[in-house]
Design an enzyme around this catalytic site. Structure first.
Site, PDB file in Angstrom:
ATOM      1  N   ARG A 102       2.834   5.614   3.496  1.00  0.00           N
ATOM      2  CA  ARG A 102       3.104   4.774   4.672  1.00  0.00           C
ATOM      3  C   ARG A 102       4.169   5.399   5.591  1.00  0.00           C
ATOM      4  O   ARG A 102       5.021   4.698   6.146  1.00  0.00           O
ATOM      5  CB  ARG A 102       3.575   3.382   4.239  1.00  0.00           C
ATOM      6  CG  ARG A 102       2.528   2.535   3.535  1.00  0.00           C
ATOM      7  CD  ARG A 102       1.348   2.222   4.444  1.00  0.00           C
ATOM      8  NE  ARG A 102       0.486   1.186   3.895  1.00  0.00           N
ATOM      9  CZ  ARG A 102      -0.525   1.396   3.057  1.00  0.00           C
ATOM     10  NH1 ARG A 102      -0.821   2.622   2.666  1.00  0.00           N
ATOM     11  NH2 ARG A 102      -1.257   0.382   2.618  1.00  0.00           N
ATOM     12  N   SER A 157      -0.542  -6.048   4.556  1.00  0.00           N
ATOM     13  CA  SER A 157       0.665  -6.010   3.718  1.00  0.00           C
ATOM     14  C   SER A 157       1.897  -6.125   4.616  1.00  0.00           C
ATOM     15  O   SER A 157       2.065  -5.296   5.516  1.00  0.00           O
ATOM     16  CB  SER A 157       0.766  -4.684   2.972  1.00  0.00           C
ATOM     17  OG  SER A 157      -0.378  -4.445   2.212  1.00  0.00           O
ATOM     18  N   GLU A 217       6.813  -3.373   5.994  1.00  0.00           N
ATOM     19  CA  GLU A 217       5.934  -2.294   6.438  1.00  0.00           C
ATOM     20  C   GLU A 217       5.581  -2.516   7.909  1.00  0.00           C
ATOM     21  O   GLU A 217       5.319  -1.587   8.661  1.00  0.00           O
ATOM     22  CB  GLU A 217       4.653  -2.316   5.588  1.00  0.00           C
ATOM     23  CG  GLU A 217       3.813  -1.074   5.730  1.00  0.00           C
ATOM     24  CD  GLU A 217       2.339  -1.352   5.842  1.00  0.00           C
ATOM     25  OE1 GLU A 217       1.697  -0.661   6.639  1.00  0.00           O
ATOM     26  OE2 GLU A 217       1.842  -2.269   5.166  1.00  0.00           O
TER      27      GLU A 217
HETATM   28  N1  EPU Z   1      -0.708  -8.113  -7.649  1.00  0.00           N
HETATM   29  C1  EPU Z   1      -0.366  -9.314  -8.183  1.00  0.00           C
HETATM   30  N2  EPU Z   1      -0.250 -10.400  -7.365  1.00  0.00           N
HETATM   31  C2  EPU Z   1      -0.481 -10.310  -6.037  1.00  0.00           C
HETATM   32  C3  EPU Z   1      -0.811  -9.066  -5.462  1.00  0.00           C
HETATM   33  C4  EPU Z   1      -0.925  -7.970  -6.297  1.00  0.00           C
HETATM   34  O1  EPU Z   1      -0.160  -9.424  -9.386  1.00  0.00           O
HETATM   35  O2  EPU Z   1      -0.364 -11.341  -5.368  1.00  0.00           O
HETATM   36  C5  EPU Z   1      -0.888  -6.952  -8.529  1.00  0.00           C
HETATM   37  C6  EPU Z   1      -2.376  -6.597  -8.654  1.00  0.00           C
HETATM   38  O3  EPU Z   1      -2.995  -7.323  -9.689  1.00  0.00           O
HETATM   39  C7  EPU Z   1      -2.336  -5.125  -8.952  1.00  0.00           C
HETATM   40  C8  EPU Z   1      -1.124  -4.657  -8.169  1.00  0.00           C
HETATM   41  O4  EPU Z   1      -0.308  -5.801  -7.931  1.00  0.00           O
HETATM   42  O5  EPU Z   1      -2.118  -4.889 -10.312  1.00  0.00           O
HETATM   43  C9  EPU Z   1      -1.480  -3.992  -6.856  1.00  0.00           C
HETATM   44  O6  EPU Z   1      -2.248  -4.900  -6.052  1.00  0.00           O
HETATM   45  P1  EPU Z   1      -3.390  -4.413  -5.055  1.00  0.00           P
HETATM   46  O7  EPU Z   1      -4.350  -3.520  -5.762  1.00  0.00           O
HETATM   47  O8  EPU Z   1      -3.957  -5.593  -4.377  1.00  0.00           O
HETATM   48  O9  EPU Z   1      -2.645  -3.475  -4.043  1.00  0.00           O
HETATM   49  P2  EPU Z   1      -1.200  -3.545  -3.363  1.00  0.00           P
HETATM   50  O10 EPU Z   1      -0.355  -2.471  -3.949  1.00  0.00           O
HETATM   51  O11 EPU Z   1      -0.707  -4.930  -3.394  1.00  0.00           O
HETATM   52  C10 EPU Z   1      -1.815  -1.748  -1.532  1.00  0.00           C
HETATM   53  C11 EPU Z   1      -1.797  -1.608  -0.044  1.00  0.00           C
HETATM   54  C12 EPU Z   1      -2.918  -2.423   0.596  1.00  0.00           C
HETATM   55  C13 EPU Z   1      -4.241  -1.914   0.027  1.00  0.00           C
HETATM   56  C14 EPU Z   1      -4.215  -2.058  -1.504  1.00  0.00           C
HETATM   57  C15 EPU Z   1      -5.444  -1.494  -2.174  1.00  0.00           C
HETATM   58  C16 EPU Z   1       0.566  -1.275   0.509  1.00  0.00           C
HETATM   59  C17 EPU Z   1       1.768  -1.818   1.167  1.00  0.00           C
HETATM   60  N3  EPU Z   1      -0.514  -2.055   0.483  1.00  0.00           N
HETATM   61  O12 EPU Z   1      -1.563  -3.119  -1.844  1.00  0.00           O
HETATM   62  O13 EPU Z   1      -2.904  -2.144   1.977  1.00  0.00           O
HETATM   63  O14 EPU Z   1      -5.337  -2.634   0.553  1.00  0.00           O
HETATM   64  O15 EPU Z   1      -3.076  -1.317  -2.025  1.00  0.00           O
HETATM   65  O16 EPU Z   1      -5.385  -0.111  -2.187  1.00  0.00           O
HETATM   66  O17 EPU Z   1       0.601  -0.147   0.019  1.00  0.00           O
HETATM   67  C18 EPU Z   1      -2.069  -2.921   4.068  1.00  0.00           C
HETATM   68  O18 EPU Z   1      -1.358  -1.928   4.081  1.00  0.00           O
HETATM   69  O19 EPU Z   1      -2.087  -3.753   5.008  1.00  0.00           O
HETATM   70  C19 EPU Z   1      -2.911  -3.175   2.900  1.00  0.00           C
HETATM   71  C20 EPU Z   1      -3.589  -4.291   2.747  1.00  0.00           C
END
Ligand code: EPU
Length: 337
Positions: A164, A236, A333
């Site tokens: 990012r 995010s 972000e």
């Molecule tokens: N999780 C939870 N509770 C939640 C959200 C997430 O327990 O409410 C856990 C999930 O179960 C998982 C981990 O956290 O084990 C990661 O969650 P997720 O795969 O949904 O991804 P993220 O790290 O929360 C990032 C990006 C997203 C992107 C997803 C998928 C950032 C800031 N965000 O989210 O990007 O879609 O990975 O690759 O890095 C964005 O930037 O706007 C965005 C949506």
């Protein structure tokens, strides 16, 4: 063509749909028009680039000029048996570009399906999802350097891409207006299905074709992330925090199921901010017109009629709660203006 709008409402120009106005918006179609817009003695004061408005939170009237690119051309620059390089103007919707690639059997952008925003914004925060990042397909970024009044370009390496992050958020912040981006896509299959449920979701659709991967990514995103047309949000709101390895290990000892990812620096680890917020009990929390999304805690939403100030107050509440519980600082972000 250059178009100017004064005292312009921003509600439909930001995905949070907050009601603010800007003193002035200047829209342009062609990169060369920036020479005229920034001609000596006529430079707009306090300018900022507004693309699709998907990663921005207006907390007050914008007392300055928002520069809004409108060019939408897609031009193939070169092609051989293995790959194709295409130049895409800043105002093309990111997902239209991904669809363009998938229709032509070009690999590399499919995991980034349905990310809201314009192509011009993709290098700035190096958008990423499902184990892929824009930097994996970007070969060059064209921009106008306002300080030098010059059209410039940078290679992928020169953009200093990181999680990012890029040179456009650092040395070139407040200086560069991205006008187009070159992408190099592969003609041979390169499925990248290592992240979360992507392999299973793709298999369920009949295997790793480009169309199936795109459909799988879209289905996962639609399930977890709110549609900005229905519920104002900016994806995010926070970045996943990067912490020292020791800190991550101490947390793992306490919370066995905590998701943990490698970071570019081998001495660091990346935590899931969504998990931290969820574990802190804030998923689905609502106060007034704003809230934490009930399916993905990393997303703050406008339930209707919220001001940017309300969203920020909630963001601070979330940051404090996570810091209290885990001693970890999570940073926005989204660009807050
Ligand atoms: N999780 C939870 N509770 C939640 C959200 C997430 O327990 O409410 C856990 C999930 O179960 C998982 C981990 O956290 O084990 C990661 O969650 P997720 O795969 O949904 O991804 P993220 O790290 O929360 C990032 C990006 C997203 C992107 C997803 C998928 C950032 C800031 N965000 O989210 O990007 O879609 O990975 O690759 O890095 C964005 O930037 O706007 C965005 C949506």
């Amino acid at each position: 063509m250059i178009k100017k709008y004064f005292d312009h409402p921003l509600r439909n120009l930001n995905s949070f749909h907050v009601e603010e106005r800007a003193d002035c918006i200047i829209e342009f179609d062609h990169a060369e028009e920036l020479d005229q817009i920034f001609a000596e003695g006529q430079e707009p004061e306090n300018w900022y680039v507004l693309g699709g408005g998907n990663n921005i939170l207006f907390t007050q009237r914008y007392a300055g000029t928002l520069i809004h690119p409108a060019g939408r051309n897609i031009t193939v620059l070169s092609e051989d048996a293995e790959q194709l390089t295409v130049e895409v103007e800043a105002a093309v919707e990111w997902d239209d570009f991904v669809a363009w690639c998938v229709e032509r059997e070009l690999w590399g952008a499919e995991n980034l399906s349905l990310i809201p925003g314009n192509v011009g914004a993709s290098p700035v925060q190096n958008i990423g999802a499902y184990g892929a990042e824009a930097k994996d397909v970007i070969s060059r970024v064209h921009y106008y350097d306002v300080t030098q009044r010059k059209h410039c370009s940078l290679t992928n390496e020169e953009c200093h891409f990181a999680y990012r992050d890029s040179i456009f958020k650092r040395e070139l912040r407040g200086r560069a207006i991205i006008t187009s981006v070159e992408f190099t896509l592969s003609k041979s299959p390169k499925p990248n299905l290592g992240y979360g449920d992507l392999a299973r979701e793709t298999e369920e659709r009949g295997g790793a074709t480009l169309g199936n991967i795109r459909d799988a990514v879209c289905a996962i995103r639609r399930h977890k992330l709110p549609d900005t047309a229905v519920l104002g949000n900016a994806g995010s709101f926070f970045k996943n925090p990067i912490v020292d390895k020791d800190v991550a290990e101490a947390m793992m000892a306490k919370y066995e199921n905590m998701p943990l990812y490698p970071a570019a620096d081998p001495e660091k680890r990346k935590l899931a901010a969504g998990w931290l917020i969820d574990k802190a009990g804030m998923k689905g929390y609502r106060t007034g017109n704003v809230g934490v999304h009930d399916r993905q805690a990393l997303v703050l939403v406008n339930h209707g009629g919220a001001t940017g100030g309300e969203v920020m107050a909630l963001a601070h509440q979330v940051q404090e709660r996570v810091a209290e519980m885990f001693g970890v600082k999570i940073e926005a972000e989204v660009n807050v203006l």
